[in-house]
Design an enzyme around this catalytic site. Structure first.
Site, PDB file in Angstrom:
ATOM      1  N   ASN A 119     -59.712 -56.779  92.155  1.00 27.09           N
ATOM      2  CA  ASN A 119     -59.780 -56.554  93.601  1.00 27.09           C
ATOM      3  C   ASN A 119     -60.265 -55.132  93.870  1.00 27.09           C
ATOM      4  O   ASN A 119     -60.594 -54.395  92.936  1.00 27.09           O
ATOM      5  CB  ASN A 119     -58.406 -56.804  94.240  1.00 27.09           C
ATOM      6  CG  ASN A 119     -57.346 -55.918  93.624  1.00 27.09           C
ATOM      7  OD1 ASN A 119     -57.396 -54.703  93.742  1.00 27.09           O
ATOM      8  ND2 ASN A 119     -56.402 -56.522  92.909  1.00 27.09           N
ATOM      9  N   ASP A 133     -52.611 -62.058  91.621  1.00 28.19           N
ATOM     10  CA  ASP A 133     -51.555 -63.070  91.664  1.00 28.19           C
ATOM     11  C   ASP A 133     -51.742 -64.130  90.567  1.00 28.19           C
ATOM     12  O   ASP A 133     -50.790 -64.741  90.127  1.00 28.19           O
ATOM     13  CB  ASP A 133     -51.534 -63.746  93.045  1.00 28.19           C
ATOM     14  CG  ASP A 133     -51.009 -62.789  94.111  1.00 28.19           C
ATOM     15  OD1 ASP A 133     -50.050 -62.049  93.805  1.00 28.19           O
ATOM     16  OD2 ASP A 133     -51.563 -62.761  95.228  1.00 28.19           O
ATOM     17  N   LYS A 144     -68.667 -64.580  75.198  1.00 28.11           N
ATOM     18  CA  LYS A 144     -69.224 -64.581  76.551  1.00 28.11           C
ATOM     19  C   LYS A 144     -69.592 -66.006  76.970  1.00 28.11           C
ATOM     20  O   LYS A 144     -70.287 -66.709  76.225  1.00 28.11           O
ATOM     21  CB  LYS A 144     -70.472 -63.681  76.578  1.00 28.11           C
ATOM     22  CG  LYS A 144     -71.052 -63.526  77.950  1.00 28.11           C
ATOM     23  CD  LYS A 144     -72.270 -62.611  77.929  1.00 28.11           C
ATOM     24  CE  LYS A 144     -72.969 -62.674  79.257  1.00 28.11           C
ATOM     25  NZ  LYS A 144     -74.304 -62.123  79.212  1.00 28.11           N
ATOM     26  N   PRO A 179     -46.567 -63.120  86.736  1.00 32.39           N
ATOM     27  CA  PRO A 179     -45.204 -62.812  87.179  1.00 32.39           C
ATOM     28  C   PRO A 179     -45.267 -61.861  88.373  1.00 32.39           C
ATOM     29  O   PRO A 179     -46.193 -61.046  88.464  1.00 32.39           O
ATOM     30  CB  PRO A 179     -44.585 -62.100  85.970  1.00 32.39           C
ATOM     31  CG  PRO A 179     -45.728 -61.668  85.129  1.00 32.39           C
ATOM     32  CD  PRO A 179     -46.874 -62.601  85.410  1.00 32.39           C
ATOM     33  N   ASP A 180     -44.310 -61.987  89.281  1.00 29.14           N
ATOM     34  CA  ASP A 180     -44.230 -61.035  90.386  1.00 29.14           C
ATOM     35  C   ASP A 180     -43.417 -59.835  89.886  1.00 29.14           C
ATOM     36  O   ASP A 180     -42.193 -59.903  89.761  1.00 29.14           O
ATOM     37  CB  ASP A 180     -43.568 -61.678  91.613  1.00 29.14           C
ATOM     38  CG  ASP A 180     -43.703 -60.782  92.829  1.00 29.14           C
ATOM     39  OD1 ASP A 180     -43.432 -59.570  92.708  1.00 29.14           O
ATOM     40  OD2 ASP A 180     -44.096 -61.288  93.897  1.00 29.14           O
ATOM     41  N   ILE A 181     -44.130 -58.762  89.579  1.00 26.86           N
ATOM     42  CA  ILE A 181     -43.512 -57.591  88.933  1.00 26.86           C
ATOM     43  C   ILE A 181     -42.404 -57.025  89.814  1.00 26.86           C
ATOM     44  O   ILE A 181     -41.279 -56.782  89.376  1.00 26.86           O
ATOM     45  CB  ILE A 181     -44.595 -56.503  88.679  1.00 26.86           C
ATOM     46  CG1 ILE A 181     -45.713 -57.074  87.797  1.00 26.86           C
ATOM     47  CG2 ILE A 181     -43.982 -55.254  88.068  1.00 26.86           C
ATOM     48  CD1 ILE A 181     -46.954 -56.195  87.704  1.00 26.86           C
ATOM     49  N   PHE A 204     -45.312 -52.788  98.786  1.00 24.40           N
ATOM     50  CA  PHE A 204     -46.392 -52.686  99.757  1.00 24.40           C
ATOM     51  C   PHE A 204     -46.748 -54.103 100.188  1.00 24.40           C
ATOM     52  O   PHE A 204     -46.559 -55.051  99.407  1.00 24.40           O
ATOM     53  CB  PHE A 204     -47.632 -52.022  99.153  1.00 24.40           C
ATOM     54  CG  PHE A 204     -47.665 -50.529  99.342  1.00 24.40           C
ATOM     55  CD1 PHE A 204     -46.859 -49.698  98.585  1.00 24.40           C
ATOM     56  CD2 PHE A 204     -48.504 -49.948 100.287  1.00 24.40           C
ATOM     57  CE1 PHE A 204     -46.875 -48.324  98.760  1.00 24.40           C
ATOM     58  CE2 PHE A 204     -48.538 -48.576 100.476  1.00 24.40           C
ATOM     59  CZ  PHE A 204     -47.726 -47.759  99.709  1.00 24.40           C
ATOM     60  N   LYS A 244     -41.918 -60.773 102.830  1.00 25.71           N
ATOM     61  CA  LYS A 244     -41.937 -60.209 101.461  1.00 25.71           C
ATOM     62  C   LYS A 244     -40.713 -59.326 101.234  1.00 25.71           C
ATOM     63  O   LYS A 244     -40.126 -59.332 100.151  1.00 25.71           O
ATOM     64  CB  LYS A 244     -43.230 -59.409 101.245  1.00 25.71           C
ATOM     65  CG  LYS A 244     -44.432 -60.320 101.064  1.00 25.71           C
ATOM     66  CD  LYS A 244     -45.748 -59.579 100.947  1.00 25.71           C
ATOM     67  CE  LYS A 244     -46.891 -60.584 100.932  1.00 25.71           C
ATOM     68  NZ  LYS A 244     -48.223 -59.997 100.980  1.00 25.71           N
ATOM     69  N   LYS A 283     -38.464 -60.764  98.259  1.00 22.32           N
ATOM     70  CA  LYS A 283     -38.466 -59.951  97.026  1.00 22.32           C
ATOM     71  C   LYS A 283     -37.214 -59.075  96.941  1.00 22.32           C
ATOM     72  O   LYS A 283     -37.079 -58.297  96.012  1.00 22.32           O
ATOM     73  CB  LYS A 283     -39.745 -59.109  96.966  1.00 22.32           C
ATOM     74  CG  LYS A 283     -41.015 -59.964  96.945  1.00 22.32           C
ATOM     75  CD  LYS A 283     -42.271 -59.193  96.593  1.00 22.32           C
ATOM     76  CE  LYS A 283     -43.500 -60.067  96.813  1.00 22.32           C
ATOM     77  NZ  LYS A 283     -44.619 -59.742  95.934  1.00 22.32           N
TER      78      LYS A 283
HETATM   79  O1  PMT Z   1     -55.576 -48.443  95.854  1.00 21.90           O
HETATM   80  P1  PMT Z   1     -56.153 -48.123  97.226  1.00 21.90           P
HETATM   81  O2  PMT Z   1     -57.639 -48.360  97.273  1.00 21.90           O
HETATM   82  O3  PMT Z   1     -55.748 -46.765  97.698  1.00 21.90           O
HETATM   83  O4  PMT Z   1     -55.526 -49.164  98.259  1.00 21.90           O
HETATM   84  C1  PMT Z   1     -54.185 -49.159  98.542  1.00 21.90           C
HETATM   85  C2  PMT Z   1     -53.621 -50.584  98.661  1.00 21.90           C
HETATM   86  C3  PMT Z   1     -54.269 -51.274  99.859  1.00 21.90           C
HETATM   87  C4  PMT Z   1     -53.900 -51.368  97.382  1.00 21.90           C
HETATM   88  C5  PMT Z   1     -52.061 -50.415  98.853  1.00 21.90           C
HETATM   89  O5  PMT Z   1     -51.828 -49.690 100.032  1.00 21.90           O
HETATM   90  C6  PMT Z   1     -51.382 -51.767  98.929  1.00 21.90           C
HETATM   91  O6  PMT Z   1     -51.286 -52.397  99.980  1.00 21.90           O
HETATM   92  N1  PMT Z   1     -50.874 -52.245  97.769  1.00 21.90           N
HETATM   93  C7  PMT Z   1     -50.287 -53.576  97.618  1.00 21.90           C
HETATM   94  C8  PMT Z   1     -51.384 -54.593  97.455  1.00 21.90           C
HETATM   95  C9  PMT Z   1     -50.846 -55.993  97.250  1.00 21.90           C
HETATM   96  O7  PMT Z   1     -51.088 -56.553  96.241  1.00 21.90           O
HETATM   97  O8  PMT Z   1     -50.078 -56.443  98.201  1.00 21.90           O
HETATM   98  P2  PMT Z   1     -49.372 -57.925  98.200  1.00 21.90           P
HETATM   99  O9  PMT Z   1     -49.014 -58.093  99.626  1.00 21.90           O
HETATM  100  O10 PMT Z   1     -50.274 -58.934  97.572  1.00 21.90           O
HETATM  101  O11 PMT Z   1     -48.122 -57.730  97.269  1.00 21.90           O
HETATM  102  C10 PMT Z   1     -46.821 -57.405  97.771  1.00 21.90           C
HETATM  103  C11 PMT Z   1     -46.105 -56.483  96.812  1.00 21.90           C
HETATM  104  O12 PMT Z   1     -45.800 -57.160  95.593  1.00 21.90           O
HETATM  105  C12 PMT Z   1     -46.880 -55.248  96.416  1.00 21.90           C
HETATM  106  O13 PMT Z   1     -45.946 -54.183  96.343  1.00 21.90           O
HETATM  107  C13 PMT Z   1     -47.414 -55.578  95.023  1.00 21.90           C
HETATM  108  O14 PMT Z   1     -47.549 -54.402  94.205  1.00 21.90           O
HETATM  109  C14 PMT Z   1     -46.322 -56.478  94.477  1.00 21.90           C
HETATM  110  N2  PMT Z   1     -46.782 -57.510  93.533  1.00 21.90           N
HETATM  111  C15 PMT Z   1     -47.645 -58.473  93.925  1.00 21.90           C
HETATM  112  C16 PMT Z   1     -48.010 -59.474  93.036  1.00 21.90           C
HETATM  113  C17 PMT Z   1     -47.492 -59.443  91.731  1.00 21.90           C
HETATM  114  N3  PMT Z   1     -47.806 -60.364  90.839  1.00 21.90           N
HETATM  115  N4  PMT Z   1     -46.640 -58.465  91.369  1.00 21.90           N
HETATM  116  C18 PMT Z   1     -46.287 -57.496  92.241  1.00 21.90           C
HETATM  117  O15 PMT Z   1     -45.520 -56.595  91.881  1.00 21.90           O
END
Ligand code: PMT
Length: 403
Positions: free
Chosen positions: A210, A279, A289, A305-307, A323, A337, A341
C-alpha cells in the site's frame, strides 16, 4: 541526540544589524540536518539582500504577503503549516511588540499568527531599547504565553553601546533550539511503534502493498524519543532514515511484523500501531517469477493476523493505541475498531484519494477516540505537519496513559 535533524525550521528575520548573523545561523542549522525556509521583513532587506539567504538556503525568500506569485508557490498559510518550529532571529523590539499585540500587517507577523508551531524569539536590539519598560513588559507577556526566548546576550553592540541586547551567538542558538523538542512526558516508558507498509510476496519480484510512507510512524517514534521514552520502532519497507536512539527492527511482511511486535511488547508500556498492515497475503508464494500466459489470472489470499488486536487481547496492562485509515464514515468505523480490538485509544485519519492528509503526505489531521472510564470521548487535532502532530499526539497519549 540531534533534535534538529530533519526538522523544518521557518526562520523569520526582522530588521536589525544582527540580521547578518542569520546567514551563519542558516548554515549551522543545515549542518544539523534541518530544512530551513526564510521570511524577511522589509526592514531586514535594508540590512542584508534576500539573495544572500536564498543562496544559502536554496529556496526562494518569502518577503511579501500580497505577492500573488509567492502565494501561488507556497502561500502564507502553507508556510505556517509547514514549520515544525518558527524561529525569529533577530527579533527586533518592533517585531516583539507585533507578536504581543497579535498584529498581522506584514508577512512575518501574519505567519506568526497563523502558525501552530512552537515559536522561538531571539531578541536583538540596542541595550536601551531592551531595558525600556515597554520591551520588558512585552517580554513578560511572551513568557506568560510560554513562548521560547533565547538570549539576549550582553557585551559591546554595533552602535557602540555596551549592555544587554545582543543577539545570542549562533552556536548557542543552535545548541538551545533542540530543547524546544525535548520533554520528559514519557521518561522511563518503553514505547513500541509499528510504521510503514508491509509487503506480501506473490513471487520473487512482485508483492501486494500500500501507499504508506512511514512518515507518521517515524514522526511518532521521534516524538516519543524526545519525550524521554525508550522506543522500539518496527518498520516495514520505507525510504526514511531511522530515528537515532530508537531500536529499529526492519521487517517486510505482516507475519514478520507480528512476530517482532509481539516480542517487543513483552516489556512495553505503550503500543502504537501506525503501520498499514496488509490484511491479506497470497496463500502460495511462487518460487519463480510468474510468467505472463493467460489474459486473466487470480491470486488466492489468506487473512493476516491482526497484530494490534492480538497484542491488545493478550496484554491487559499495555496501553494500546491503534490507527484507523478510513475513506468514509470515519468516526463510525474507528469506534468499531476501538471496541473490537479492545484498545485504549484510536487515531482516525481520512485517507480518501483526494485528501492532502493520510498516506504518503507531509501533513495529517486526525480525530482521536479514547476510552474514558465508561464512555468513549473524542478529541480533534487540526491539519499540520506530521512532526508537529506526532508531538501533540505523544503529549495526549502521555496524559491519558495511567503512569
Ligand atoms: O505512513 P504514512 O504515509 O505517513 O501514512 C500514515 C498512515 C495513513 C498509514 C497512518 O496514519 C495510518 O492510518 N495507519 C493505519 C493504517 C491501517 O492499516 O489502518 P486500518 O484501519 O486498516 O487498521 C486499523 C489498525 O489495526 C491499525 O492500527 C493497524 O496498524 C492495525 N492492523 C491492521 C491490520 C492488521 N493485520 N494488523 C494490524 O495491526
Amino acid at each position: 541526540m540531534n533534535l534538529l535533524r530533519q526538522k523544518r525550521i521557518l526562520l523569520g528575520i526582522s530588521g536589525g544589524i544582527a540580521a547578518y548573523k542569520s546567514a551563519e545561523l542558516i548554515r549551522r542549522l543545515q549542518d544539523q540536518g534541518a530544512d530551513v525556509r526564510i521570511i524577511m521583513t522589509s526592514s531586514a532587506m535594508e540590512f542584508v539582500k534576500p539573495l544572500t539567504y536564498q543562496a544559502l538556503s536554496s529556496y526562494p525568500i518569502h518577503t511579501d504577503l500580497l505577492d500573488p506569485n509567492a502565494e501561488a508557490a507556497m502561500g502564507h498559510i502553507e508556510l505556517a503549516r509547514w514549520a515544525d518550529v518558527f524561529v525569529i532571529a533577530p527579533a527586533t523590539a518592533n517585531t516583539i511588540a507585533q507578536i504581543v499585540h497579535g498584529e498581522a500587517n506584514d508577512l512575518l507577523s501574519t505567519v506568526i499568527l497563523a502558525s501552530r508551531a512552537p515559536l522561538v524569539v531571539v531578541p536583538a536590539m540596542n541595550q536601551a531599547m531592551w531595558a525600556n519598560a515597554a520591551t520588558q513588559a512585552n517580554m513578560q507577556t511572551l513568557r506568560e504565553r510560554h513562548i521560547n526566548i533565547l538570549g539576549p546576550d550582553s557585551g559591546s553592540q554595533a552602535c557602540g553601546d555596551v549592555g544587554e541586547g545582543r543577539m545570542l551567538d549562533v552556536a548557542d542558538i543552535v545548541a538551545q533550539l533542540g530543547d524546544v523538542f525535548k520533554n520528559d512526558q514519557l521518561a522511563g516508558k518503553h514505547v513500541v511503534i509499528t510504521a510503514g507498509p508491509t509487503r506480501e510476496a506473490i513471487d520473487p519480484v512482485r508483492y501486494i502493498s500500500n501507499h504508506s510512507s512511514g512518515k507518521m510512524g517515524y514522526a511518532l517514534a521521534q516524538a516519543a524519543l524526545e519525550a524521554g521514552a525508550a522506543v522500539t520502532l518496527i518498520s516495514g519497507p520505507t525510504q526514511l532514515t531511522t530515528p537515532e536512539r530508537a531500536t529499529t527492527v526492519q521487517v517486510i511482511s505482516a507475519l514478520d511484523m507480528h512476530k517482532a511486535a509481539s516480542d517487543a511488547c513483552q516489556d512495553a508500556d505503550i503500543f502504537i500501531a501506525c503501520a498499514a498492515v496488509a490484511d491479506y497475503r497470497p496463500i502460495d508464494i511462487a518460487e519463480q517469477k510468474i510468467k505472463k500466459n493467460d489474459d486473466e489470472m487470480s491470486i488466492s489470499l489468506t487473512k493476516n493476523p491482526d497484530i494490534l488486536a492480538d497484542i491488545s487481547h493478550s496484554h491487559d496492562s499495555l496501553f494500546t493505541v491503534g490507527f484507523a485509515a478510513e475513506t468514509h464514515d470515519l468516526i463510525k468505523h474507528a469506534t468499531g475498531k476501538l471496541e473490537r480490538k479492545k484498545l485504549n485509544m484510536i487515531i482516525a485519519n481520512n485517507v480518501g484519494a483526494d485528501s492532502s492528509t493520510g498516506f504518503n503526505t507531509d501533513d495529517n489531521a486526525v480525530e482521536v477516540l479514547y476510552q474514558d472510564k465508561t464512555s468513549i470521548k473524542q478529541q480533534s487535532f487540526a491539519q499540520c505537519s506530521k512532526t508537529i502532530l506526532a508531538k501533540q499526539l505523544i503529549t495526549f497519549i502521555a496524559e491519558k496513559h495511567p503512569s
